[in-house]
Design a protein around this motif. Structure first.
Motif, PDB file in Angstrom:
ATOM      1  N   GLU A 155      27.526  98.360  58.527  1.00  0.00           N
ATOM      2  CA  GLU A 155      26.507  97.861  58.137  1.00  0.00           C
ATOM      3  C   GLU A 155      25.755  99.196  57.630  1.00  0.00           C
ATOM      4  N   ARG A 156      25.890 100.158  58.197  1.00  0.00           N
ATOM      5  CA  ARG A 156      25.141 101.349  57.980  1.00  0.00           C
ATOM      6  C   ARG A 156      25.837 101.772  56.714  1.00  0.00           C
ATOM      7  N   ARG A 157      27.121 101.810  56.363  1.00  0.00           N
ATOM      8  CA  ARG A 157      27.723 102.094  55.353  1.00  0.00           C
ATOM      9  C   ARG A 157      27.453 101.257  54.137  1.00  0.00           C
ATOM     10  N   MET A 158      27.469  99.832  54.286  1.00  0.00           N
ATOM     11  CA  MET A 158      27.091  98.871  53.329  1.00  0.00           C
ATOM     12  C   MET A 158      25.570  98.976  52.878  1.00  0.00           C
ATOM     13  N   ALA A 159      24.703  99.685  53.779  1.00  0.00           N
ATOM     14  CA  ALA A 159      23.331 100.071  53.207  1.00  0.00           C
ATOM     15  C   ALA A 159      23.211 101.018  52.251  1.00  0.00           C
ATOM     16  N   GLN A 160      23.951 102.007  52.108  1.00  0.00           N
ATOM     17  CA  GLN A 160      23.815 102.947  51.125  1.00  0.00           C
ATOM     18  C   GLN A 160      23.984 102.448  49.770  1.00  0.00           C
ATOM     19  N   GLY A 161      22.718 102.523  49.037  1.00  0.00           N
ATOM     20  CA  GLY A 161      22.724 102.050  47.707  1.00  0.00           C
ATOM     21  C   GLY A 161      22.447 100.700  47.392  1.00  0.00           C
TER      22      GLY A 161
END
Length: 429
Positions: A155-161
């Motif tokens: 989820e932290r990766r998906m949050a980027q951008g």
């Protein structure tokens, strides 16, 4: 009757042999991942070679189980899962690994570990939506701290951008806390929560120090778990938090610890950049502008008009921490260049000709220039006093986190000078 019993005994013995072989292959796969997570050298190729060698041993063990002893669907599923897991140990995406893991979940949809491993594999090729689906399916088999931590990380990766960064990172924190609730002593879960809180600090504007404190506390809980002692990212990320909190000695110790575990991390470079900065500050403070020149530079500071809501003070009047309703007026002597983008460092002197360091966050480097007069509102004061490698550093500093905390030449800073940090906690899938 005796014949039936004999055949049954033979079947049981064969199943035990299959089980023993599968257990040995499982242990070999676990050892492979232990190497991945804890073996670090200055030469990255050395680690890859070691993983290749160990993965071949694990595959040989697995393939030593005869096909006729993999007749049951559950046995075939376990075989496919282990094969896929072994092939997926490398950093790059493996189509073969995905194929074997996909077979495993088709043969046994209840195999949560296979769903988790499949998700990690698919993540490497950048399909984040499919990865999330795998983790969600894995969780549907029952609560699992490892799956919750991976979902939080994803989820932290998906949050980027993303447009709804804060909402996604809030979900990341929620899942990290759920993992801890399942095992409060698990260091990896605490480490994951620390990363989630650190990411939240940045995506919410890099001003809420409570998020940094929460992150720091989570990392400290992670360090209590002996299994985390060999995780260089834990020390690196904890050092990053301490850097932003301006706990410089702790930050230096953390970066050094990370470098000692994994020489390939840029932790040593972080130490070097910090020491170069402190040496510059030390040199500037010792080679201060002559008294007559300082007197001339600071003469006009008393002319700066203050809002009645703030009381004029000098550095000597400040207490450690936040000084509400206080204003310090100073002259910018030097912009101190250093290796990192954030924060900005300036050498400033107040109306009493006392020099201090101004650290500025969230403001572009063209907003404050050498020679400017700055009014610092509600200054956050710190007396820095520490030693590193037998060299002593001592300097006073004021921290600025918002545009509203500083005026330049008696005027507010224009909103266009506001900048937003976009650093994320390090993570290795």
């Amino acid at each position: 009757m005796i014949g039936v019993t004999t055949r049954q005994n033979q079947t049981n013995k064969q199943q035990e042999e299959v089980s023993d072989s599968m257990n040995q292959a499982t242990e070999a796969a676990d050892e492979l991942y232990r190497i991945r997570d804890t073996y670090f050298t200055s030469d990255a190729n050395d680690k890859i070679n070691k993983l290749q060698s160990q993965s071949q041993i694990a595959l040989n063990l697995l393939d030593s189980i005869p096909p006729e002893e993999r007749k049951l669907a559950s046995q075939r599923a376990m075989y496919e899962y282990l094969k896929g897991k072994i092939l997926d140990v490398f950093p790059e995406y493996s189509k073969k690994a995905e194929d074997h893991l996909s077979k495993a979940v088709k043969l046994n949809p209840s195999l949560a570990d296979a769903w988790l491993c499949l998700g990690n594999c698919i993540w490497k090729k950048g399909d984040l939506s499919a990865t999330r689906n795998c983790f969600t399916l894995a969780l549907s088999k029952g609560p699992n701290k490892r799956i919750l931590s991976q979902l939080s990380m994803l989820e932290r990766r998906m949050a980027q951008g993303a447009d709804n960064q804060e909402e996604i990172v809030a979900e990341s924190i929620k899942h990290a806390k759920e993992a801890i609730a399942l095992d409060v002593k698990d260091g990896n879960s605490w480490y994951n929560l620390g990363n989630a809180c650190l990411t939240c600090f940045f995506v919410t504007g890099a001003w809420d120090h409570s998020k940094l404190q929460q992150s720091l506390k989570a990392y400290q809980n992670a360090e209590k778990d002996e299994s985390m002692k060999l995780n260089p990212d834990l020390y690196f990320n904890c050092a990053t938090v301490n850097t932003y909190l301006e706990n410089y000695e702790r930050a230096l110790s953390g970066f050094e610890a990370a470098a000692s575990i994994d020489p390939c991390l840029n932790a040593s470079e972080e130490v070097e950049k910090m020491i170069n900065l402190f040496d510059k500050i030390d040199s500037l403070l010792k080679g201060q502008v002559k008294a007559k020149r300082l007197a001339s530079l600071t003469l006009s500071l008393s002319e700066i008009q203050l809002n009645p809501s703030h009381k004029r003070a000098t550095i000597d009047n400040l207490l450690d921490g936040l000084n509400k309703t206080i204003a310090v007026v100073g002259k910018v002597l030097f912009f101190i260049k250093h290796g990192n983008i954030t924060p900005l460092y300036y050498l400033v002197c107040d109306s009493n000709q006392v020099c201090f360091v101004l650290t500025v966050y969230g403001i572009s480097n063209d907003a404050i220039k050498e020679g400017d007069q700055v009014t610092l509102l509600d200054p956050y004061f710190r007396n820095n006093d520490f030693s590193w490698n037998e060299k002593h550093y001592e300097f006073r500093s004021v921290r600025v986190d918002f545009l509203e905390q500083v005026q330049v030449n008696g005027k507010p800073i224009h909103p266009r000078h506001s900048v937003r940090s976009s650093i994320y906690a390090q993570h290795k899938p």
